[in-house]
Write a protein that holds these residues in place. Structure first.
Motif, PDB file in Angstrom:
ATOM      1  N   VAL A 162     123.985 -87.881 -32.736  1.00  0.00           N
ATOM      2  CA  VAL A 162     122.572 -88.477 -32.658  1.00  0.00           C
ATOM      3  C   VAL A 162     122.371 -88.542 -31.100  1.00  0.00           C
ATOM      4  O   VAL A 162     123.143 -89.230 -30.651  1.00  0.00           O
ATOM      5  CB  VAL A 162     122.584 -89.866 -33.365  1.00  0.00           C
ATOM      6  CG1 VAL A 162     121.130 -90.249 -33.352  1.00  0.00           C
ATOM      7  CG2 VAL A 162     123.053 -89.615 -34.745  1.00  0.00           C
ATOM      8  N   LYS A 163     121.169 -87.946 -30.917  1.00  0.00           N
ATOM      9  CA  LYS A 163     120.874 -88.044 -29.320  1.00  0.00           C
ATOM     10  C   LYS A 163     119.443 -88.215 -29.358  1.00  0.00           C
ATOM     11  O   LYS A 163     118.646 -87.967 -29.896  1.00  0.00           O
ATOM     12  CB  LYS A 163     121.076 -86.682 -28.659  1.00  0.00           C
ATOM     13  CG  LYS A 163     122.697 -86.063 -28.802  1.00  0.00           C
ATOM     14  CD  LYS A 163     122.826 -84.537 -28.190  1.00  0.00           C
ATOM     15  CE  LYS A 163     124.045 -84.172 -28.382  1.00  0.00           C
ATOM     16  NZ  LYS A 163     124.216 -82.743 -28.015  1.00  0.00           N
ATOM     17  N   LEU A 164     119.264 -88.934 -28.072  1.00  0.00           N
ATOM     18  CA  LEU A 164     117.762 -89.225 -27.798  1.00  0.00           C
ATOM     19  C   LEU A 164     117.379 -88.531 -26.621  1.00  0.00           C
ATOM     20  O   LEU A 164     118.050 -88.594 -25.459  1.00  0.00           O
ATOM     21  CB  LEU A 164     117.421 -90.899 -27.606  1.00  0.00           C
ATOM     22  CG  LEU A 164     117.846 -91.642 -28.346  1.00  0.00           C
ATOM     23  CD1 LEU A 164     117.619 -93.265 -28.142  1.00  0.00           C
ATOM     24  CD2 LEU A 164     116.899 -91.319 -29.960  1.00  0.00           C
ATOM     25  N   HIS A 165     116.240 -87.530 -26.829  1.00  0.00           N
ATOM     26  CA  HIS A 165     115.972 -86.746 -25.491  1.00  0.00           C
ATOM     27  C   HIS A 165     114.748 -87.674 -25.067  1.00  0.00           C
ATOM     28  O   HIS A 165     113.658 -87.802 -25.567  1.00  0.00           O
ATOM     29  CB  HIS A 165     115.415 -85.314 -26.201  1.00  0.00           C
ATOM     30  CG  HIS A 165     116.783 -84.630 -26.651  1.00  0.00           C
ATOM     31  ND1 HIS A 165     117.602 -84.036 -25.789  1.00  0.00           N
ATOM     32  CD2 HIS A 165     117.307 -84.609 -27.870  1.00  0.00           C
ATOM     33  CE1 HIS A 165     118.541 -83.404 -26.671  1.00  0.00           C
ATOM     34  NE2 HIS A 165     118.189 -83.878 -27.931  1.00  0.00           N
ATOM     35  N   ARG A 166     114.974 -87.915 -23.787  1.00  0.00           N
ATOM     36  CA  ARG A 166     114.070 -88.787 -22.887  1.00  0.00           C
ATOM     37  C   ARG A 166     113.869 -88.256 -21.536  1.00  0.00           C
ATOM     38  O   ARG A 166     114.843 -88.463 -21.023  1.00  0.00           O
ATOM     39  CB  ARG A 166     114.352 -90.205 -23.098  1.00  0.00           C
ATOM     40  CG  ARG A 166     113.599 -91.208 -22.454  1.00  0.00           C
ATOM     41  CD  ARG A 166     114.283 -92.632 -22.475  1.00  0.00           C
ATOM     42  NE  ARG A 166     114.456 -93.054 -23.859  1.00  0.00           N
ATOM     43  CZ  ARG A 166     115.292 -93.826 -24.096  1.00  0.00           C
ATOM     44  NH1 ARG A 166     115.965 -94.476 -23.095  1.00  0.00           N
ATOM     45  NH2 ARG A 166     115.460 -94.485 -25.515  1.00  0.00           N
ATOM     46  N   LEU A 167     112.577 -88.004 -20.959  1.00  0.00           N
ATOM     47  CA  LEU A 167     112.298 -87.815 -19.708  1.00  0.00           C
ATOM     48  C   LEU A 167     113.376 -86.522 -19.087  1.00  0.00           C
ATOM     49  O   LEU A 167     114.044 -86.870 -18.035  1.00  0.00           O
ATOM     50  CB  LEU A 167     112.440 -88.867 -18.916  1.00  0.00           C
ATOM     51  CG  LEU A 167     111.627 -90.037 -19.470  1.00  0.00           C
ATOM     52  CD1 LEU A 167     111.640 -91.315 -18.489  1.00  0.00           C
ATOM     53  CD2 LEU A 167     109.983 -89.546 -19.193  1.00  0.00           C
ATOM     54  N   GLY A 168     113.554 -85.653 -19.968  1.00  0.00           N
ATOM     55  CA  GLY A 168     114.545 -84.528 -19.437  1.00  0.00           C
ATOM     56  C   GLY A 168     115.938 -84.916 -19.471  1.00  0.00           C
ATOM     57  O   GLY A 168     116.920 -83.950 -19.218  1.00  0.00           O
ATOM     58  N   GLN A 169     116.567 -85.986 -20.328  1.00  0.00           N
ATOM     59  CA  GLN A 169     117.881 -86.322 -20.614  1.00  0.00           C
ATOM     60  C   GLN A 169     118.036 -86.457 -21.792  1.00  0.00           C
ATOM     61  O   GLN A 169     117.027 -86.866 -22.849  1.00  0.00           O
ATOM     62  CB  GLN A 169     118.169 -87.556 -19.750  1.00  0.00           C
ATOM     63  CG  GLN A 169     117.914 -87.532 -18.247  1.00  0.00           C
ATOM     64  CD  GLN A 169     118.473 -88.845 -17.730  1.00  0.00           C
ATOM     65  OE1 GLN A 169     118.417 -89.964 -18.344  1.00  0.00           O
ATOM     66  NE2 GLN A 169     118.945 -88.878 -16.424  1.00  0.00           N
ATOM     67  N   ALA A 170     119.323 -86.243 -22.101  1.00  0.00           N
ATOM     68  CA  ALA A 170     119.947 -86.162 -23.403  1.00  0.00           C
ATOM     69  C   ALA A 170     120.951 -87.307 -23.510  1.00  0.00           C
ATOM     70  O   ALA A 170     121.963 -87.375 -22.803  1.00  0.00           O
ATOM     71  CB  ALA A 170     120.493 -84.893 -23.961  1.00  0.00           C
ATOM     72  N   ILE A 171     120.444 -88.390 -24.210  1.00  0.00           N
ATOM     73  CA  ILE A 171     121.456 -89.539 -24.293  1.00  0.00           C
ATOM     74  C   ILE A 171     122.069 -89.557 -25.579  1.00  0.00           C
ATOM     75  O   ILE A 171     121.399 -89.566 -26.850  1.00  0.00           O
ATOM     76  CB  ILE A 171     120.476 -90.664 -24.097  1.00  0.00           C
ATOM     77  CG1 ILE A 171     119.657 -90.673 -22.913  1.00  0.00           C
ATOM     78  CG2 ILE A 171     121.588 -92.017 -24.191  1.00  0.00           C
ATOM     79  CD1 ILE A 171     118.601 -91.967 -22.853  1.00  0.00           C
ATOM     80  N   ASP A 172     123.204 -89.496 -25.489  1.00  0.00           N
ATOM     81  CA  ASP A 172     124.181 -89.478 -26.895  1.00  0.00           C
ATOM     82  C   ASP A 172     124.460 -90.964 -27.288  1.00  0.00           C
ATOM     83  O   ASP A 172     125.063 -91.549 -26.650  1.00  0.00           O
ATOM     84  CB  ASP A 172     125.299 -88.746 -26.556  1.00  0.00           C
ATOM     85  CG  ASP A 172     126.109 -88.399 -27.870  1.00  0.00           C
ATOM     86  OD1 ASP A 172     126.225 -88.975 -29.006  1.00  0.00           O
ATOM     87  OD2 ASP A 172     126.771 -87.342 -28.114  1.00  0.00           O
TER      88      ASP A 172
END
Length: 183
Positions: free
Chosen positions: A101-111
């Motif tokens: 489950v990843k959040l894609h925010r402002l060019g970053q992928a946050i796992d």
């Protein structure tokens, strides 16, 4: 007597690593650069950017259903919808695994896979009776914000004994359902 909070914390500790595994080696994960433009689910203001479903029929007749979904939400209601997801499964004949489950925010992928709050509950009462005995693996996504793209990768493995020799699957995700039957 243990308090409700203590029991909930104990259940969370048990579920932290349960239902989590690596994606299967045969599955193709579509990179962000290939995600498509929006398609809408107007009932909840969620936008499905990607619905990637792949099925492998095992030698024993069971199916391994891998799914990768990317959802955007741009309203307060859609953020609430995104923040709590459920996967429907029947523990009598199938298992469910969350791969990422990843959040894609402002060019970053946050796992956020390791930060999910997970619990099992009976299916909602509004489901047709054909799903009696099924349960939901519910997971809450932390720190989701307006404009985030949420990517979820998961698998279900098993076979419904009613459909022997005919792989079958039903997916419930973000208040939408996807039925698949193979002949």
């Amino acid at each position: 007597f243990p308090s409700h909070d203590t029991e909930a914390a104990s259940q969370q500790a048990q579920l932290r690593n349960q239902f989590v595994s690596q994606a299967p080696g045969w599955a193709t994960i579509i990179p962000q650069s290939q995600w498509q433009e929006y398609t809408t689910n107007s009932s909840s203001n969620l936008y499905f950017r990607l619905l990637n479903n792949q099925i492998k029929v095992n030698k024993d007749g069971s199916i391994h259903h891998f799914a990768q979904m990317v959802i955007d939400g741009n309203t307060p209601q859609s953020i609430r919808d995104q923040g709590r997801q459920n996967l429907l499964f029947n523990p009598d004949f199938e298992s469910v695994q969350i791969h990422a489950v990843k959040l894609h925010r402002l060019g970053q992928a946050i796992d956020v896979t390791d930060q999910l709050k997970k619990f099992i509950q009976p299916t909602r009462n509004d489901l047709p009776s054909i799903y009696t005995g099924m349960q939901e693996l519910v997971f809450e996504i932390p720190n989701i914000q307006t404009g985030d793209q949420m990517e979820v990768q998961f698998s279900k493995v098993g076979i419904n004994p009613i459909f022997t020799n005919r792989p079958w699957s039903v997916e419930f995700f973000a208040n939408s359902s996807f039925d698949t039957a193979f002949r």
